[in-house]
Design an enzyme around this catalytic site. Structure first.
Site, PDB file in Angstrom:
ATOM      1  N   GLY A  47      59.315  70.382  17.129  1.00  0.00           N
ATOM      2  CA  GLY A  47      58.936  68.997  17.432  1.00  0.00           C
ATOM      3  C   GLY A  47      59.486  68.050  16.391  1.00  0.00           C
ATOM      4  N   ASP A  72      63.717  70.814  19.441  1.00  0.00           N
ATOM      5  CA  ASP A  72      63.077  69.776  20.252  1.00  0.00           C
ATOM      6  C   ASP A  72      63.942  69.549  21.488  1.00  0.00           C
ATOM      7  OD1 ASP A  72      62.055  67.239  21.270  1.00  0.00           O
ATOM      8  OD2 ASP A  72      61.144  66.930  19.318  1.00  0.00           O
ATOM      9  N   HIS A 145      51.148  68.380  22.169  1.00  0.00           N
ATOM     10  CA  HIS A 145      49.786  68.674  21.739  1.00  0.00           C
ATOM     11  C   HIS A 145      48.835  69.009  22.885  1.00  0.00           C
ATOM     12  CE1 HIS A 145      51.182  67.834  17.878  1.00  0.00           C
ATOM     13  NE2 HIS A 145      50.591  66.687  17.605  1.00  0.00           N
ATOM     14  N   ARG A 152      51.399  77.985  23.158  1.00  0.00           N
ATOM     15  CA  ARG A 152      52.699  78.608  23.414  1.00  0.00           C
ATOM     16  C   ARG A 152      53.574  78.583  22.161  1.00  0.00           C
ATOM     17  NH1 ARG A 152      53.990  75.965  28.037  1.00  0.00           N
ATOM     18  NH2 ARG A 152      55.056  74.309  26.911  1.00  0.00           N
ATOM     19  N   ASP A 171      48.649  67.054  12.756  1.00  0.00           N
ATOM     20  CA  ASP A 171      47.675  66.441  13.668  1.00  0.00           C
ATOM     21  C   ASP A 171      46.473  67.356  13.924  1.00  0.00           C
ATOM     22  OD1 ASP A 171      49.161  64.093  13.928  1.00  0.00           O
ATOM     23  OD2 ASP A 171      50.343  64.910  15.580  1.00  0.00           O
TER      24      ASP A 171
END
Length: 212
Positions: A47, A72, A145, A152, A171
Site C-alpha cells: 500500500g 500497490d 482496510h 489477506r 492505522d
C-alpha cells in the site's frame, strides 16, 4: 539514537513535504524502525498511495544500503472510489475511468531523488506474494482496510518476514470511533500468535519484532 545522515535528512524532508496521509511522527517512527532493523533483506511496503511513506522508508534504505519494494495496484482503496469520503476526481484516468495514483507516486519518488532505492511493483499484493521468496527485513502493512483485504495481506506476507525483522502496521485504532478496525484485527492476531514482541511505535503505527 544517532542523527540521520545527510542523505537521509534530505529524503526525510522530502517525505514530510510529500502529498499523502502519513503523520510526521508516525513517518519518523517508521524511518527509525527501518533504520535499526538488524537482519538482512529488503524493506517491503504493501500500500503506497502517492509514495509519502515510501520516502520515509527510502531515507532508511539510503542510509543502510537496502532497497524499498512497494506493492500497490494504484487504483485506490474503497474510500478513494467515487461517492466515498476520500475520492479525488483529479486522480481519475479519463481514458479508463479508474483512479490511478501511479503518476503522482512516480513524480514524488523522482522529485525526491529516490528512484535508485525505491522499486515499485504495480499489482495486487496477493498476486505478488506467491512469487516472492526473499526474507524481508521489514514489512509495512498499509493497504486496503477492509477486513477481507487486511486479513489477506496478513496471510500473504507476514510469514515472509525474517526472524529478527520488523512488522509495521498502520492505522491501528483500538477505539472504533477513531477509525476502521481491520488493521487492529491484524495487530491482535499477530500479537496473539506469540511470534512477535511489540516495540515502541507512534500514533496509529504499531511496530512488532519477529522473535520466532
Amino acid at each position: 539514537m544517532s542523527a540521520p545522515s545527510t542523505v537521509a535528512t534530505a529524503l526525510l524532508a522530502a517525505a514530510e513535504a510529500a502529498e499523502g496521509f502519513m503523520p510526521a511522527d508516525e513517518g519518523r517512527a517508521l524511518y527509525e524502525a527501518a533504520r535499526v532493523v538488524a537482519v538482512p533483506g529488503p524493506l517491503l511496503e504493501v500500500g503506497s498511495w502517492m509514495g509519502k511513506s515510501a520516502l520515509y522508508l527510502a531515507a532508511a534504505a539510503r542510509e543502510t544500503g537496502r532497497h524499498v519494494v512497494t506493492v500497490d495496484h494504484h487504483r485506490g482503496s474503497e474510500e478513494h472510489q467515487p461517492g466515498w469520503e476520500y475520492h479525488d476526481p483529479a486522480l481519475v484516468d479519463p481514458h479508463v475511468g479508474l483512479v490511478d495514483t501511479l503518476p503522482r507516486f512516480r513524480r514524488q519518488i523522482a522529485e525526491a531523488g529516490a528512484e535508485d532505492v525505491v522499486i515499485a511493483i504495480v499489482t495486487r499484493s496477493e498476486l505478488l506474494a506467491p512469487l516472492w521468496t526473499a526474507p524481508l527485513a521489514l514489512l509495512f502493512l498499509d493497504g486496503s482496510h477492509t477486513e477481507e483485504s487486511a486479513r489477506r495481506d496478513q496471510d500473504a506476507w507476514v510469514a515472509k518476514l525474517a526472524v529478527g525483522g520488523t512488522l509495521a502496521i498502520h492505522d491501528v485504532f483500538p477505539d472504533p470511533a477513531d477509525g476502521g478496525q481491520a488493521p487492529y484485527g491484524v495487530y491482535q492476531r499477530v500479537v496473539g500468535s506469540g511470534d512477535f514482541e511489540e516495540v515502541p511505535g507512534a500514533g496509529s503505527l504499531r511496530l512488532l519484532r519477529r522473535v520466532r
